[in-house]
Motif scaffolding. Sequence first.
Motif, PDB file in Angstrom:
ATOM      1  N   ALA A 169       0.821  -1.211   0.000  1.00 51.73           N
ATOM      2  CA  ALA A 169       0.000   0.000   0.000  1.00 51.73           C
ATOM      3  C   ALA A 169       0.855   1.263   0.000  1.00 51.73           C
ATOM      4  CB  ALA A 169      -0.910   0.001   1.229  1.00 51.73           C
ATOM      5  N   GLY A 170       0.269   2.325  -0.523  1.00 48.43           N
ATOM      6  CA  GLY A 170       0.863   3.655  -0.393  1.00 48.43           C
ATOM      7  C   GLY A 170       2.262   3.790  -0.953  1.00 48.43           C
ATOM      8  N   GLY A 171       2.533   3.130  -2.063  1.00 55.51           N
ATOM      9  CA  GLY A 171       3.846   3.240  -2.692  1.00 55.51           C
ATOM     10  C   GLY A 171       4.942   2.476  -1.971  1.00 55.51           C
ATOM     11  N   ASN A 173       5.678  -0.735  -2.299  1.00 61.15           N
ATOM     12  CA  ASN A 173       6.102  -1.940  -3.022  1.00 61.15           C
ATOM     13  C   ASN A 173       7.630  -2.048  -3.001  1.00 61.15           C
ATOM     14  OD1 ASN A 173       6.773  -3.894  -4.968  1.00 61.15           O
ATOM     15  ND2 ASN A 173       5.032  -3.375  -6.263  1.00 61.15           N
ATOM     16  N   PRO A 174       8.186  -3.083  -2.342  1.00 59.54           N
ATOM     17  CA  PRO A 174       9.643  -3.164  -2.183  1.00 59.54           C
ATOM     18  C   PRO A 174      10.367  -3.940  -3.268  1.00 59.54           C
ATOM     19  CG  PRO A 174       8.633  -4.858  -0.864  1.00 59.54           C
ATOM     20  CD  PRO A 174       7.510  -4.139  -1.573  1.00 59.54           C
ATOM     21  N   ASN A 175       9.599  -4.520  -4.208  1.00 59.42           N
ATOM     22  CA  ASN A 175      10.228  -5.459  -5.135  1.00 59.42           C
ATOM     23  C   ASN A 175       9.804  -5.347  -6.593  1.00 59.42           C
ATOM     24  OD1 ASN A 175       7.617  -6.714  -5.065  1.00 59.42           O
ATOM     25  ND2 ASN A 175       8.236  -7.786  -3.205  1.00 59.42           N
ATOM     26  N   GLY A 176       8.803  -4.502  -6.875  1.00 61.52           N
ATOM     27  CA  GLY A 176       8.345  -4.341  -8.249  1.00 61.52           C
ATOM     28  C   GLY A 176       7.225  -5.255  -8.661  1.00 61.52           C
ATOM     29  N   SER A 177       6.608  -5.975  -7.732  1.00 60.54           N
ATOM     30  CA  SER A 177       5.544  -6.927  -8.043  1.00 60.54           C
ATOM     31  C   SER A 177       4.440  -6.282  -8.881  1.00 60.54           C
ATOM     32  CB  SER A 177       4.912  -7.468  -6.760  1.00 60.54           C
ATOM     33  OG  SER A 177       5.772  -8.339  -6.091  1.00 60.54           O
ATOM     34  N   VAL A 178       3.957  -7.034  -9.867  1.00 59.87           N
ATOM     35  CA  VAL A 178       2.864  -6.557 -10.709  1.00 59.87           C
ATOM     36  C   VAL A 178       1.649  -6.276  -9.834  1.00 59.87           C
ATOM     37  CG1 VAL A 178       2.015  -8.906 -11.209  1.00 59.87           C
ATOM     38  CG2 VAL A 178       1.530  -7.039 -12.799  1.00 59.87           C
ATOM     39  N   ALA A 179       0.971  -5.176 -10.124  1.00 62.34           N
ATOM     40  CA  ALA A 179      -0.240  -4.775  -9.399  1.00 62.34           C
ATOM     41  C   ALA A 179      -0.002  -4.670  -7.888  1.00 62.34           C
ATOM     42  CB  ALA A 179      -1.398  -5.742  -9.686  1.00 62.34           C
ATOM     43  N   ASP A 180       1.259  -4.462  -7.499  1.00 60.72           N
ATOM     44  CA  ASP A 180       1.634  -4.323  -6.080  1.00 60.72           C
ATOM     45  C   ASP A 180       1.266  -5.551  -5.248  1.00 60.72           C
ATOM     46  OD1 ASP A 180       2.692  -1.730  -6.407  1.00 60.72           O
ATOM     47  OD2 ASP A 180       0.697  -0.838  -6.197  1.00 60.72           O
TER      48      ASP A 180
END
Length: 223
Positions: A169-171, A173-180
């Motif tokens: 959530a809220g930007g 994302n630590p790894n680049g996963s699709v659709a967060d």
Amino acid sequence: MAVSVIQFPGSNRDQDMLDAMAHTTGKAPHDVWHADTALPTDTQAIVLPGGFSYGDYLRCGAIAARAPIMADVIKAAERGMPVLGVCNGFQILIEAGLLPGALMRNASLRFVCKSVDLRVESTRSAFMSGFTKGDVWSCPVAHGDGNYVCTPDMLKNLQDDDCIAVTYAGGSNPNGSVADIAGITNKAGNVLGMMPHPENIALPHQPSQTGAKLFEGLLNLAA
């Protein structure tokens, strides 16, 4: 409630998970070795903990997915037994064909160890029964290969079947996963894989006990 925690060579979060399960159930869980060929007969739920099974050779989780015990884990999952895979456990579930997609190197090509914000996207599965859709909570991650990828058709199926359990959530994302994507379930809802570590926010001495809600959901699913 009898929970079996599967230990592989290179697991390093197995004790954390054993502690969390003991606290949640009030009973010592089974510590099951990868070379065993059958789960304990009273097993009602299965947990695959984090770590670096088999040193992450070939692909993360690829060798572990073919360990002797996994044949019985797969059969149990197909019968509807609840199965939770965390971090390396998520990787193993994907490599075993119990969840779709793949987990690749983090987009940064760096190991990430920090707390991130998660958003509950679905409570369809009893795993998430302690949460409300839209809940945001903080949970630690620690991985180098947590970048969830899938085909556009797979993503559409996950969305249509309401199988995306949690997102970053809220930007955060630590790894680049699709659709967060941070965690998904199978269509039946009895298999959950996630990269964050709820076992590290489940006990009284830990920063929060939010993760305990997920483990209580595991017990509800097994009941």
